[in-house]
Design a protein around this motif. Structure first.
Motif, PDB file in Angstrom:
ATOM      1  N   UNK A  73       0.798  -1.214   0.000  1.00  0.00           N
ATOM      2  CA  UNK A  73       0.000   0.000   0.000  1.00  0.00           C
ATOM      3  C   UNK A  73       0.836   1.271   0.000  1.00  0.00           C
ATOM      4  N   UNK A  74       1.965   1.249  -0.705  1.00  0.00           N
ATOM      5  CA  UNK A  74       2.862   2.407  -0.748  1.00  0.00           C
ATOM      6  C   UNK A  74       3.078   2.892  -2.165  1.00  0.00           C
ATOM      7  N   UNK A  75       3.213   4.194  -2.295  1.00  0.00           N
ATOM      8  CA  UNK A  75       3.585   4.793  -3.571  1.00  0.00           C
ATOM      9  C   UNK A  75       5.112   4.737  -3.677  1.00  0.00           C
ATOM     10  N   UNK A  76       5.611   4.388  -4.838  1.00  0.00           N
ATOM     11  CA  UNK A  76       7.053   4.266  -5.059  1.00  0.00           C
ATOM     12  C   UNK A  76       7.621   5.620  -5.467  1.00  0.00           C
ATOM     13  N   UNK A  77       8.733   5.979  -4.845  1.00  0.00           N
ATOM     14  CA  UNK A  77       9.451   7.209  -5.200  1.00  0.00           C
ATOM     15  C   UNK A  77      10.749   6.819  -5.895  1.00  0.00           C
TER      16      UNK A  77
END
Length: 196
Positions: A73-77
């Motif tokens: 549930x994380x956005x990738x940077x």
């Protein structure tokens, strides 16, 4: 204490053929996609809690990070400075080809890669400076948190050495694809094991 989940992407055909990949953009192989799916299941099933997920560029790295990010549930940077080590004219060659062409240079590369730069490649010291500059602000931003970093080999080994304050850089030791290691990073100034 900051913790880093250092994630290696799934295998590419270059990994399967024991070729130097460097900055060549090679996608995940069928085996690599299966490894990444299994890795994402393991991480989400074990309740791994990380506050942020960063990755370097490159097809296999980005696809691995996106799959893990969805599972957690994380956005990738994406951080361009976490690109792989440029292996110059050795990219695309099999390790055995390099060994056959120049055994003495190969042994030196194997024993002390800091002293060897592939033709038209990037010196290890330059890559270490690049990743140090990229990781310091990330580690400050996430002090006392857990974060994930998805980076390809061999830059992953350099990241590991930086985080552990380990000067022994070995680029040719086998490391499993589609896997991870947990590294505890001591904040700067707290003791001599802190990142430089």
């Amino acid at each position: 204490m900051t913790q880093v989940l250092l994630i290696r992407p799934g295998a590419t055909v270059y990994d399967e053929q024991n070729r130097v990949q460097g900055i060549l953009d090679v996608p995940l192989s069928d085996r690599g996609r299966a490894e990444v799916a299994e890795l994402a299941d393991r991480l989400s099933g074990n309740g791994v809690a990380i506050s942020a997920l960063y990755c370097g560029p490159g097809e296999s790295v980005v696809r691995t990070a996106e799959t893990v990010g969805r599972a957690l549930g994380l956005r990738v940077r994406r951080i361009e400075e976490l690109r792989n080590l440029d292996q110059g004219l050795w990219q695309g060659l099999q390790i055995d080809e390099i060994r056959r062409r120049n055994l003495k240079l190969f042994r030196q590369w194997q024993e002390n890669p800091r002293t060897v730069c592939p033709p038209q490649g990037e010196p290890v010291e330059t890559a270490l400076a690049r990743i140090t500059a990229a990781l310091r602000p990330i580690l400050r931003r996430h002090r006392d948190e857990a974060i994930g970093l998805v980076v390809a080999e061999p830059i992953a080994r350099l990241v590991s050495c930086f985080l552990k304050r380990d000067d022994s850089v070995l680029l040719l030791e086998p490391v499993p694809t589609g896997d991870f290691e947990r590294i505890e990073v001591v904040a700067e100034g707290r003791n001599d094991r802190s990142p430089p």
